[in-house]
Enzyme design. Structure first.
Site, short mmCIF file in Angstrom:
data_model
loop_
_atom_site.label_atom_id
_atom_site.label_comp_id
_atom_site.label_asym_id
_atom_site.label_seq_id
_atom_site.Cartn_x
_atom_site.Cartn_y
_atom_site.Cartn_z
N ASP A 27 -6.44 -6.63 4.12
CA ASP A 27 -5.81 -5.03 4.17
C ASP A 27 -5.63 -4.67 5.50
O ASP A 27 -6.93 -4.42 5.95
CB ASP A 27 -6.42 -4.30 3.13
CG ASP A 27 -6.08 -2.87 3.27
OD1 ASP A 27 -4.88 -2.59 3.54
OD2 ASP A 27 -6.49 -1.92 2.43
N MET A 30 -11.56 -6.29 4.99
CA MET A 30 -10.73 -5.36 5.73
C MET A 30 -10.29 -6.06 7.26
O MET A 30 -11.00 -6.45 7.96
CB MET A 30 -11.33 -4.00 6.09
CG MET A 30 -11.55 -2.98 4.77
SD MET A 30 -10.09 -2.55 4.07
CE MET A 30 -9.05 -1.65 5.20
N GLY A 65 -2.59 -4.11 8.84
CA GLY A 65 -2.02 -4.77 9.86
C GLY A 65 -1.14 -5.84 9.56
O GLY A 65 -0.78 -6.59 10.42
N GLY A 87 -2.98 4.07 7.74
CA GLY A 87 -2.17 2.98 7.84
C GLY A 87 -1.62 2.86 9.35
O GLY A 87 -1.84 3.60 10.13
N GLY A 136 1.34 -1.77 4.05
CA GLY A 136 1.87 -0.68 3.95
C GLY A 136 2.86 -0.30 4.68
O GLY A 136 4.03 -0.32 4.20
N MET A 183 -8.96 8.08 -0.50
CA MET A 183 -9.89 8.38 0.77
C MET A 183 -10.39 9.88 0.56
O MET A 183 -9.54 10.61 -0.08
CB MET A 183 -8.87 8.44 1.95
CG MET A 183 -8.31 7.03 2.17
SD MET A 183 -7.65 7.14 3.87
CE MET A 183 -6.52 5.53 3.91
N MET A 197 -12.09 4.21 -0.73
CA MET A 197 -12.64 4.23 0.48
C MET A 197 -13.45 5.67 0.26
O MET A 197 -13.09 6.58 1.02
CB MET A 197 -11.73 4.44 1.56
CG MET A 197 -11.02 2.82 1.90
SD MET A 197 -9.50 2.90 2.75
CE MET A 197 -8.42 3.17 1.67
N SER A 220 0.91 -1.22 0.05
CA SER A 220 0.15 -0.02 0.11
C SER A 220 0.89 1.27 0.00
O SER A 220 1.66 1.43 0.82
CB SER A 220 -0.75 -0.04 1.19
OG SER A 220 -1.49 1.32 1.31
N HIS A 260 -8.04 1.01 -4.15
CA HIS A 260 -9.16 0.80 -2.93
C HIS A 260 -9.73 2.08 -2.66
O HIS A 260 -9.11 3.07 -2.00
CB HIS A 260 -8.26 0.34 -1.96
CG HIS A 260 -9.03 0.06 -0.57
ND1 HIS A 260 -8.39 -0.11 0.83
CD2 HIS A 260 -10.45 -0.08 -0.33
CE1 HIS A 260 -9.39 -0.28 1.73
NE2 HIS A 260 -10.53 -0.12 1.08
N ASP A 266 -4.55 3.52 -2.01
CA ASP A 266 -5.62 3.90 -1.19
C ASP A 266 -6.37 5.39 -1.53
O ASP A 266 -5.56 6.48 -1.44
CB ASP A 266 -5.19 3.75 0.08
CG ASP A 266 -5.05 2.52 0.82
OD1 ASP A 266 -5.97 1.49 0.55
OD2 ASP A 266 -3.95 2.01 1.17
N HIS A 286 -1.16 -1.40 -4.29
CA HIS A 286 -2.49 -0.95 -3.68
C HIS A 286 -2.69 0.76 -3.40
O HIS A 286 -1.61 1.12 -2.80
CB HIS A 286 -2.60 -1.58 -2.37
CG HIS A 286 -3.84 -1.64 -1.59
ND1 HIS A 286 -5.03 -2.35 -2.12
CD2 HIS A 286 -3.97 -0.75 -0.54
CE1 HIS A 286 -6.03 -1.94 -0.99
NE2 HIS A 286 -5.66 -1.15 -0.24
C1 DX5 Z 1 -6.07 1.49 5.37
C2 DX5 Z 1 -5.87 1.04 4.14
C3 DX5 Z 1 -4.71 0.21 4.20
C4 DX5 Z 1 -3.31 0.78 4.77
C5 DX5 Z 1 -2.80 -0.54 5.48
O1 DX5 Z 1 -7.58 2.33 5.54
O2 DX5 Z 1 -6.80 0.60 3.29
O3 DX5 Z 1 -4.34 -0.09 2.74
O4 DX5 Z 1 -2.66 1.61 3.91
O5 DX5 Z 1 -1.71 -0.10 5.90
P1 DX5 Z 1 -0.78 -0.84 7.08
O6 DX5 Z 1 -0.27 -2.13 6.34
O7 DX5 Z 1 0.13 -0.15 7.66
O8 DX5 Z 1 -2.00 -1.45 8.21
ZN ZN Z 2 -6.27 -0.31 1.44
#
Ligand code: DX5
Ligand code: ZN
Length: 246
Positions: A202, A168, A204, A175, A224, A38, A77, A9, A75, A36, A34
């Site tokens: 996706d 999710m 953690g 992240g 990420g 938002m 969001m 990510s 992705h 993201d 990936h």
């Molecule tokens: C969270 C995003 C993820 C995020 C993951 O809303 O959709 O893609 O970047 O980040 P990590 O891998 O650090 O949890």
């Molecule tokens: Zn994501």
């Protein structure tokens, strides 16, 4: 045969040199990027939109096969995901993954314009994404039960079925959050019914949590902070891949 796909990510990349970070990540062995997106409405955070995707697309070679290396896994969001399909296709998105919750949201359903609109239910939106020549993914938040997906995955019209499901494993928005193992039964249930469906996790994911996700049946792994925070991102990518492959 289900392929293992590692999709870093870029939310955790250095946005001041995003193009370089994307090129490097692919060279470090990533399969997909990936991306993201938002909107500060569906989630309490903002990232970037189609103009940025256009510019990183110019630097990362396009996939030569569907869902191959270099796939831009966007992705979304965002609320009203149908509104951005054409723009993201034009920007170079390959896989447009919207949130189930956004597609059924009361805002979309209640607006008079949207009511008669052919794009606002999950199945219609999937067809609409396909009509733009992109693969379609459907994402569910931790609070959404997996059962909402059965009817969509079992639709008699192949064109209305998603090409990937994203489960999710954190609340979307940021992240670096802690992995929610509580979401894995959704992956197990999906994998039990659909041996060949790409299932993405996706949030953690790291060397510490990858084994649980892989055991549940996930084959598309987003990471990420684990990748971009590492001294040796290539090593993390290869360890995540090895854990899923084993
Ligand atoms: C969270 C995003 C993820 C995020 C993951 O809303 O959709 O893609 O970047 O980040 P990590 O891998 O650090 O949890
Ligand atoms: Zn994501």
């Amino acid at each position: 045969p289900l392929e293992t796909i590692i999709a870093p990510s870029i939310l955790s990349a250095d946005f001041g040199k995003l193009g370089r970070e994307c090129i490097d990540t692919i060279e470090h062995g990533a399969d997909w990027l990936h991306v993201d997106i938002m909107d500060g409405h569906f989630v309490p955070n903002l990232t970037f939109g189609a103009p940025v995707v256009t510019k990183i697309r110019e630097r990362v070679p396009r996939p030569s096969t569907a869902m191959g290396k270099g796939t831009f896994d966007c992705h979304m969001m965002i609320s009203e995901p149908h509104k951005w399909v054409a723009d993201f296709k034009k920007a170079g998105c390959d896989l447009y993954c919207f949130h189930y919750e956004a597609a059924i949201s009361s805002t979309a359903a209640e607006s008079p314009e949207a009511k008669s609109d052919e794009k606002t239910t999950p199945k219609k939106l999937i067809k609409y994404i396909h009509s733009h020549g992109m693969k379609a993914g459907i994402a569910i938040k931790p609070s959404t039960p997996v059962d909402v997906l059965w009817d969509i995955l079992e639709d008699s019209d192949e064109d209305a079925r998603p090409d990937m499901v994203l489960v999710m494993t954190v609340e979307p928005g940021f992240g670096g959050q802690s992995f929610m193992a509580s979401e894995l039964p959704k992956v197990t249930a999906l994998r039990g019914k659909y041996p060949n469906l790409p299932i993405e996790v996706d949030g953690g994911l790291s060397e510490k949590t990858i084994d649980q996700a892989a055991d549940a049946g996930a084959n598309v792994i987003v990471a990420g902070s684990a990748v971009f925070g590492a001294k040796d991102p290539a090593d993390v990518i290869s360890k995540l891949r090895a854990a899923v492959d084993s």
